[in-house]
Design an enzyme around this catalytic site. Structure first.
Site, PDB file in Angstrom:
ATOM      1  N   ASP A  37       0.771  -1.245   0.000  1.00  0.00           N
ATOM      2  CA  ASP A  37       0.000   0.000   0.000  1.00  0.00           C
ATOM      3  C   ASP A  37       0.806   1.302   0.000  1.00  0.00           C
ATOM      4  O   ASP A  37       0.668   2.149  -0.878  1.00  0.00           O
ATOM      5  CB  ASP A  37      -0.990  -0.001   1.161  1.00  0.00           C
ATOM      6  N   GLU A  70      -7.766   4.029   7.821  1.00  0.00           N
ATOM      7  CA  GLU A  70      -7.747   4.191   6.360  1.00  0.00           C
ATOM      8  C   GLU A  70      -9.077   4.680   5.783  1.00  0.00           C
ATOM      9  O   GLU A  70      -9.093   5.450   4.814  1.00  0.00           O
ATOM     10  CB  GLU A  70      -7.342   2.870   5.693  1.00  0.00           C
TER      11      GLU A  70
END
Length: 602
Positions: free
Chosen positions: A320, A504
């Site tokens: 990520d 997130e």
């Protein structure tokens, strides 16, 4: 004789006052008042004072010759496109509601902070149920350092000053752990110190940033200058020879750019930028030579410098933050490193084509998710298969694409980021607790343009996932499994039901709101906060959950509170309900631990 003594005492007093004034001025000096060599890329003579740790005295086994060192560009920064929406006047009613919500977030932060201060001060984490403490990140006070900039942003200046004084007692010379994560140390500690310094101008924090930077730099002392990501710190301190790993996670290898570059920018010492730039150049060279050209796999070989052999490609866990840093590095240096923009564009073009998919959900919501692609390229032909997995971690991709799209003026990216963020909001609302699980599976639509809900097709997908070997589930058995597993409609499996207090989803909601101004995002954020706050609250603080499909809190609290709860999640919630010029996306970039770093501006 008496008058002479008084005169001498007066001189001592005057000298003491002058010393005190200089001392306080030094430690609270605004950034604009610092010597220019600490502000201009590549201009300073080296590190600031206070860096006499054991790491600076180690002789490197593989020194980088000055002639081959990569240096920051010195051209004037470019005028990059504006990221944030221009917000109009706020009504009295909207302001009142927003400030009430902001205060609620701040109250939750203070409650957790005060419990950490009482029960786990200078430890990495508080155990929020038992009141104990734990040290998984070196034992250097991860929660304390991670929270520095949050304290400043929330206006908690007395708590901030106490915390700054406390970090002066932290030594990064050794650890009780056999191995530390260089990645986690970089994003939490170095990122935390740099951000708090950028916000406050307090030189004590710059000194601690350099101290951590000197330590981390030793992890790059390998024959090819690739870092040892899972690092025997104590062995390195004794001079043990180091070798980069042959099976390294992409995120752990690539996530140094923002922190190392910013450290070089504020010190004038190019060595940190050089260290991260070597990784970037190696990965860039391999970008179109992987099994899924344009993207990099989750596992790479840093020892042999082979970055394209593994078959799994994702924007989520293990990869990520490498993708996250591509557009953010472009913004940090004012557009002076165009290769980051180029890598971002190529990578996202591939991800949009292969990783993004529309899930079949009740109500036919037009949302997207980012799955994992298994790819193999042979004779120029790439064969792919998609695993339709949703992850809480990959929710950051909504903000990534929205932010990147604004930076490079590609509306397609903004639109895709918007739909990914909406997908994460949907996953929150679908759960009985109102909180998204760590991982889950859904049914991918055949078409991204149109997808009607089909309950029979959903049950059949549950049957297929629930079957093992030759034992095939019947339709009725599948319905029983749905009830037993507490699967909301649309979810075919939830292999990991936990919630780790992760940021997130709210991160992307915040970024998207600052970019689009969509008012419904404010309400979604508030629903998310209330669900998280009510379900995770303990007598002391907030705890991660074992199962978001169960509303009985007594059996789901895990007695853990990672430092990113205060450093990221609550910070993003607070900024969501703050004035939109507080930490503007046109002035700062957030590292992957939500630490805002000053952008280089024209």
């Amino acid at each position: 004789m008496l008058s002479l003594t008084r005169r001498r005492n007066s001189l001592y007093l005057l000298a003491g006052l002058i010393f005190t004034f200089v001392f306080l001025s030094y430690h609270n000096l605004p950034r604009d008042a610092l010597p220019s060599g600490l502000l201009r890329p590549g201009s300073g003579p080296g590190s600031p004072p206070g860096t006499g740790s054991r790491w600076t005295r180690l002789k490197p086994k593989f020194p980088v010759p000055p002639s081959s060192m990569h240096r920051l560009p010195t051209s004037p920064p470019l005028h990059l496109p504006k990221i944030q929406k221009s917000f109009g006047p706020e009504s009295t009613t909207d302001r009142g509601i927003r400030l009430i919500r902001q205060q609620r977030v701040k109250d939750t932060f203070l409650r957790c902070w005060n419990s950490y201060r009482t029960h786990a001060w200078l430890s990495d984490e508080l155990r929020p149920v038992s009141g104990g403490k734990r040290d998984p990140f070196g034992g250097w006070g991860a929660t304390l350092v991670d929270s520095l900039d949050t304290l400043w942003i929330m206006g908690l200046k007395a708590e901030f000053e106490e915390a700054v004084q406390a970090v002066g007692n932290i030594s990064f010379d050794a650890t009780r752990l056999k191995e530390v994560s260089v990645f986690e140390t970089n994003i939490r500690y170095l990122g935390g110190f740099l951000s708090a310094y950028d916000l406050s101008g307090d030189r004590r924090l710059l000194e601690k940033a350099v101290e951590v930077g000197e330590m981390l730099y030793v992890a790059f002392d390998t024959s090819n200058h690739m870092p040892v990501t899972r690092w025997d710190l104590n062995g390195a301190a004794r001079g043990r020879r180091q070798t980069a790993g042959d099976r390294v996670l992409l995120a752990e290898l690539g996530t140094f750019g923002l922190e190392f570059t910013r450290l070089s920018m504020v010190t004038g010492d190019a060595k940190w930028f050089d260290a991260s730039e070597r990784i970037t150049k190696a990965l860039r060279a391999a970008q179109n030579e992987t099994q899924l050209p344009g993207m990099w796999p989750v596992v790479v070989d840093a020892r042999a410098m082979k970055f394209g052999q593994h078959a799994d490609h994702t924007l989520g866990a293990m990869a990520d933050s490498w993708f996250e840093y591509l557009p953010k590095m472009y913004a940090l240096v004012g557009g002076l490193l165009p290769e980051y923009r180029e890598m971002y564009e190529v990578a996202m073009s591939t991800a949009i084509r292969h990783n993004l998919f529309r899930p079949m959900v009740p109500g036919d919501a037009d949302i997207l998710m980012a799955g994992l692609v298994h790819a193999k390229t042979s004779n120029g032909e790439t064969r792919t298969s998609l695993r339709p997995e949703g992850q809480h971690l990959v929710c950051f991709a909504g903000g990534l694409l929205a932010l990147g799209g604004r930076l490079i003026e590609k509306q397609l990216h903004v639109d895709k980021g918007e739909k990914i963020t909406d997908g994460c909001v949907w996953a929150y609302k679908a759960m009985p607790t109102g909180i998204m699980p760590e991982t889950f599976y859904v049914v991918p639509c055949e078409s991204i343009l149109e997808c009607k809900w089909d309950e029979k097709k959903w049950v059949q997908a549950v049957m297929e996932l629930g079957s093992s070997g030759e034992d095939k589930l019947s339709f009725e058995k599948a319905k029983q499994l749905i009830e037993y597993k507490r699967l909301p409609k649309g979810f075919t499996a939830i292999p990991d039901t936990r919630y780790h207090l992760r940021p997130e989803a709210i991160e992307s909601v915040f970024v998207l709101y600052r970019i689009t101004g969509r008012k419904d995002l404010m309400e979604s954020a508030w629903d998310m906060f209330q669900a998280i706050d009510s379900n995770t609250r303990t007598e002391l603080a907030s705890s991660a959950l074992m199962d978001v499909t169960v509303t009985d809190q007594a059996v789901t609290l895990s007695d853990t509170m990672e430092s990113f709860w205060l450093g990221e999640t609550l910070k993003y919630f607070y900024l969501m309900f703050s004035e939109t010029d507080l930490i503007s996306l046109d002035e700062y970039v957030f590292n992957t631990e939500a630490h805002p770093l000053k952008r280089l501006l024209p």
